[in-house]
Design an enzyme around this catalytic site. Structure first.
Site, PDB file in Angstrom:
ATOM      1  N   LEU A 171       0.684  -1.018   0.019  1.00 55.51           N
ATOM      2  CA  LEU A 171      -0.053  -0.043   0.156  1.00 55.51           C
ATOM      3  C   LEU A 171       0.974   1.122  -0.107  1.00 55.51           C
ATOM      4  CD1 LEU A 171      -3.028  -1.108   2.487  1.00 55.51           C
ATOM      5  CD2 LEU A 171      -2.430  -1.619   0.063  1.00 55.51           C
ATOM      6  N   ASN A 240       4.553  -7.513   6.409  1.00 54.13           N
ATOM      7  CA  ASN A 240       5.473  -6.882   7.577  1.00 54.13           C
ATOM      8  C   ASN A 240       4.556  -5.800   8.432  1.00 54.13           C
ATOM      9  OD1 ASN A 240       5.285  -5.636   5.018  1.00 54.13           O
ATOM     10  ND2 ASN A 240       7.302  -4.334   5.761  1.00 54.13           N
ATOM     11  N   GLU A 241       3.404  -5.704   8.507  1.00 52.94           N
ATOM     12  CA  GLU A 241       2.682  -4.588   8.738  1.00 52.94           C
ATOM     13  C   GLU A 241       2.985  -4.144  10.309  1.00 52.94           C
ATOM     14  OE1 GLU A 241       1.505  -6.538   6.694  1.00 52.94           O
ATOM     15  OE2 GLU A 241       0.038  -5.769   5.397  1.00 52.94           O
TER      16      GLU A 241
HETATM   17  C1  LIG Z   1      -7.341  -2.666  15.345  1.00 54.35           C
HETATM   18  C2  LIG Z   1      -7.589  -3.403  13.915  1.00 54.35           C
HETATM   19  C3  LIG Z   1      -7.863  -2.226  12.833  1.00 54.35           C
HETATM   20  C4  LIG Z   1      -7.488  -2.651  11.487  1.00 54.35           C
HETATM   21  C5  LIG Z   1      -6.796  -1.480  11.012  1.00 54.35           C
HETATM   22  C6  LIG Z   1      -6.014  -2.081   9.544  1.00 54.35           C
HETATM   23  C7  LIG Z   1      -4.950  -1.094   9.513  1.00 54.35           C
HETATM   24  C8  LIG Z   1      -3.799  -1.820   8.622  1.00 54.35           C
HETATM   25  C9  LIG Z   1      -3.343  -0.890   7.482  1.00 54.35           C
HETATM   26  C10 LIG Z   1      -2.792  -1.235   6.616  1.00 54.35           C
HETATM   27  C11 LIG Z   1      -2.128  -2.462   6.190  1.00 54.35           C
HETATM   28  C12 LIG Z   1      -0.741  -1.958   5.458  1.00 54.35           C
HETATM   29  C13 LIG Z   1      -0.367  -2.578   4.250  1.00 54.35           C
HETATM   30  C14 LIG Z   1       0.710  -2.202   3.450  1.00 54.35           C
HETATM   31  O1  LIG Z   1       0.968  -2.520   2.546  1.00 54.35           O
HETATM   32  S1  LIG Z   1       1.840  -0.910   4.226  1.00 54.35           S
HETATM   33  C15 LIG Z   1       2.981  -0.732   3.166  1.00 54.35           C
HETATM   34  C16 LIG Z   1       4.179  -1.595   3.650  1.00 54.35           C
HETATM   35  N1  LIG Z   1       5.281  -1.452   2.639  1.00 54.35           N
HETATM   36  C17 LIG Z   1       6.484  -1.728   3.069  1.00 54.35           C
HETATM   37  O2  LIG Z   1       6.787  -1.716   4.140  1.00 54.35           O
HETATM   38  C18 LIG Z   1       7.403  -1.393   1.982  1.00 54.35           C
HETATM   39  C19 LIG Z   1       8.455  -0.264   2.155  1.00 54.35           C
HETATM   40  N2  LIG Z   1       9.457  -0.322   0.898  1.00 54.35           N
HETATM   41  C20 LIG Z   1      10.554  -0.777   1.128  1.00 54.35           C
HETATM   42  O3  LIG Z   1      10.771  -1.495   1.924  1.00 54.35           O
HETATM   43  C21 LIG Z   1      11.620  -0.545  -0.050  1.00 54.35           C
HETATM   44  O4  LIG Z   1      11.046   0.619  -0.719  1.00 54.35           O
HETATM   45  C22 LIG Z   1      11.492  -1.628  -1.123  1.00 54.35           C
HETATM   46  C23 LIG Z   1      12.182  -2.920  -0.815  1.00 54.35           C
HETATM   47  C24 LIG Z   1      10.022  -1.858  -1.617  1.00 54.35           C
HETATM   48  C25 LIG Z   1      12.326  -1.173  -2.618  1.00 54.35           C
HETATM   49  O5  LIG Z   1      13.541  -0.707  -2.189  1.00 54.35           O
HETATM   50  P1  LIG Z   1      14.473   0.274  -2.875  1.00 54.35           P
HETATM   51  O6  LIG Z   1      14.532  -0.265  -4.504  1.00 54.35           O
HETATM   52  O7  LIG Z   1      15.779   0.474  -2.300  1.00 54.35           O
HETATM   53  O8  LIG Z   1      13.625   1.570  -2.965  1.00 54.35           O
HETATM   54  P2  LIG Z   1      13.590   2.805  -1.886  1.00 54.35           P
HETATM   55  O9  LIG Z   1      13.337   1.945  -0.507  1.00 54.35           O
HETATM   56  O10 LIG Z   1      14.644   3.614  -2.260  1.00 54.35           O
HETATM   57  O11 LIG Z   1      12.074   3.398  -2.291  1.00 54.35           O
HETATM   58  C26 LIG Z   1      12.040   4.216  -3.288  1.00 54.35           C
HETATM   59  C27 LIG Z   1      11.128   5.164  -3.049  1.00 54.35           C
HETATM   60  O12 LIG Z   1       9.635   4.725  -3.189  1.00 54.35           O
HETATM   61  C28 LIG Z   1       9.144   5.008  -1.611  1.00 54.35           C
HETATM   62  N3  LIG Z   1       8.408   4.060  -1.193  1.00 54.35           N
HETATM   63  C29 LIG Z   1       8.751   2.797  -0.893  1.00 54.35           C
HETATM   64  N4  LIG Z   1       7.780   1.962  -0.327  1.00 54.35           N
HETATM   65  C30 LIG Z   1       6.739   2.876  -0.323  1.00 54.35           C
HETATM   66  C31 LIG Z   1       5.356   2.688   0.049  1.00 54.35           C
HETATM   67  N5  LIG Z   1       4.838   1.406   0.272  1.00 54.35           N
HETATM   68  N6  LIG Z   1       4.502   3.789  -0.217  1.00 54.35           N
HETATM   69  C32 LIG Z   1       4.794   4.946  -0.351  1.00 54.35           C
HETATM   70  N7  LIG Z   1       6.298   5.168  -0.804  1.00 54.35           N
HETATM   71  C33 LIG Z   1       7.041   4.160  -0.696  1.00 54.35           C
HETATM   72  C34 LIG Z   1      10.260   5.327  -0.644  1.00 54.35           C
HETATM   73  O13 LIG Z   1      10.291   6.215   0.096  1.00 54.35           O
HETATM   74  C35 LIG Z   1      11.518   6.254  -1.902  1.00 54.35           C
HETATM   75  O14 LIG Z   1      10.914   7.437  -1.895  1.00 54.35           O
HETATM   76  P3  LIG Z   1      11.853   8.549  -2.168  1.00 54.35           P
HETATM   77  O15 LIG Z   1      12.576   8.824  -1.269  1.00 54.35           O
HETATM   78  O16 LIG Z   1      10.930  10.079  -2.366  1.00 54.35           O
HETATM   79  O17 LIG Z   1      12.480   8.496  -3.698  1.00 54.35           O
END
Ligand SMILES: CCCCCCCC/C=C\C/C=C/C(=O)SCCNC(=O)CCNC(=O)[C@H](O)C(C)(C)COP(=O)(O)OP(=O)(O)OC[C@H]1O[C@@H](n2cnc3c(N)ncnc32)[C@H](O)[C@@H]1OP(=O)(O)O
Length: 365
Positions: A171, A240-241
């Site tokens: 997300l 990994n939430e």
């Molecule tokens: C009481 C109960 C109530 C229930 C309520 C429910 C709540 C639950 C809510 C939500 C569930 C959530 C689900 C999700 O999916 S959360 C997202 C989780 N994702 C991650 O943790 C991944 C994070 N990203 C990474 O680990 C890495 O970026 C990578 C391995 C995917 C890629 O690595 P790499 O190639 O080195 O790229 P960068 O890290 O440099 O990233 C580039 C750029 O992109 C931005 N970015 C990365 N991931 C995200 C993302 N998920 N969303 C937005 N932006 C992201 C990163 O910050 C960089 O940005 P820049 O610095 O501006 O270039």
């Protein structure tokens, strides 16, 4: 399944098509000439490219939303439109979901092309750059002023932007950080819709995982019938939430339990584990590992085995396996949205998300 399809009908084409020209998080815009170009390429939207092979009945859906295929509201909307179209196309029986490694974006009219760490000028068709000048740009941290060369072009330029080695980063965290409750609710409804359509699809679905696939990216993978992952030590997959200080919703949890069983899901969710490809294979989170350059071809070979089973028998069996899980969300959709909105807008959760975003950015620096 019928329920799922009926529900998805609410997501009418006219409403979603009108969203195809809105801005992405990265400030780019798709204008109508881009859309018509995509149509000629058998593609239906700018962040997603779909190729349907009529001879095999297999569609390949390539996610192409740099930098990391994060699931924004725009992305999810396009994903759902594409899925709905394929679902209604009787000639399409199988769907492979993967990520492209290069993204081509079309600019039209007077346009500014900058070179940043992930953007490069790829091709410029004549008439080309007519003005060269210098652009001062504030970096994403808001602290540094950097000077970049810039070309101001008239007419059409093609720009290629490289995607990270990701299947999907899950997300889009920016959709959950600092947004109004209304917007969060709209976003969550789209996340639900994506999962309902995918998990309840009548098509045979295979995730060709050619990059990392955390959280929502993992959900998309386990929403498919079969998972083939690139055997690359840099890639990981998992829900990994908890590492972000958030909680995977019950239907993420149910999908994981259905895939790896209760105990592995419990460990995986509570610790917020991201698995290497071999470890993911060990617990059954993915079904097969192959060298990176064989992910798509293996998915295509595997799909032919799935399509050798008569559709009606496979579909009824799939429904039998997944209906209870799908119905649980269908009968709790509004409550799930309310829960999400009240959870994600809490100050403490917003603080966790901010720290996580800072960590992602500092890791790069
Ligand atoms: C009481 C109960 C109530 C229930 C309520 C429910 C709540 C639950 C809510 C939500 C569930 C959530 C689900 C999700 O999916 S959360 C997202 C989780 N994702 C991650 O943790 C991944 C994070 N990203 C990474 O680990 C890495 O970026 C990578 C391995 C995917 C890629 O690595 P790499 O190639 O080195 O790229 P960068 O890290 O440099 O990233 C580039 C750029 O992109 C931005 N970015 C990365 N991931 C995200 C993302 N998920 N969303 C937005 N932006 C992201 C990163 O910050 C960089 O940005 P820049 O610095 O501006 O270039």
């Amino acid at each position: 399944m019928a329920n799922v399809l009926r529900n998805s009908a609410k997501f009418g084409f006219s409403g979603v098509l009108s969203q195809l020209s809105i801005h992405s998080r990265h400030g780019r815009e798709c204008v109508s000439p881009c859309f018509s170009l995509q149509q000629r390429n058998n593609s239906t939207s700018p962040k997603i490219k779909v190729d349907l092979d009529n001879s095999t009945g297999v569609a390949v859906l390539r996610m192409q939303s740099p930098p990391v295929n994060s699931l924004s509201l725009d992305f999810l909307t396009e994903f759902c439109i594409n899925l709905e179209k394929l679902e209604m196309d009787k000639s399409c029986r199988g769907l492979i979901i993967t990520s492209v490694s290069t993204h081509t974006h079309t600019h039209t009219d007077t346009d500014t092309v900058t070179q940043s760490h992930k953007t490069m000028i790829h091709t410029i068709t004549p008439p080309v750059c007519v003005v060269s000048q210098t652009l001062s740009k504030v970096s994403s941290t808001g602290l540094d002023i950097i000077t970049l060369p810039v070309c101001v072009c008239v007419c059409v330029c093609l720009v290629s932007q490289t995607l990270s080695k990701v299947f999907s980063a899950g997300l889009d965290i920016m959709e959950m950080y600092g947004k109004s409750p209304e917007r969060c609710g709209e976003f969550w409804k789209a996340v639900q819709e994506m999962w309902l359509k995918l998990y309840g699809s009548n098509m045979a679905t295979i995730a060709a995982i050619n990059g990392s696939s955390p959280a929502g990216g993992c959900l998309m993978s386990i929403g498919c019938d079969y998972r083939i992952m690139a055997d690359n030590p840099r890639y990981s997959i998992g829900l990994n939430e908890t590492q972000l200080g958030i909680v995977a919703p019950f239907w993420f949890k149910d999908t994981l339990v259905n895939t790896v069983g209760n105990r592995a899901a419990e460990l995986s969710l509570e610790l917020g584990l991201l698995y290497s490809a071999p470890d993911a294979l060990k617990i059954g989170l993915v079904d097969q590992l192959v060298p990176e350059d064989q992910v798509l071809s293996t998915a295509q070979d595997t799909m032919s085995k799935w399509l050798a089973v008569p559709d009606h028998a496979r579909q009824i069996t799939k429904s039998m396996m997944r209906k209870q899980t799908i119905d649980k969300l269908l009968s709790n959709r509004e409550a799930d949205i309310t829960n999400f909105v009240s959870f994600i807008t809490k100050d403490s959760i917003q603080r966790s998300l901010r720290m996580y975003l800072e960590m992602l950015k500092s890791r790069k620096a």
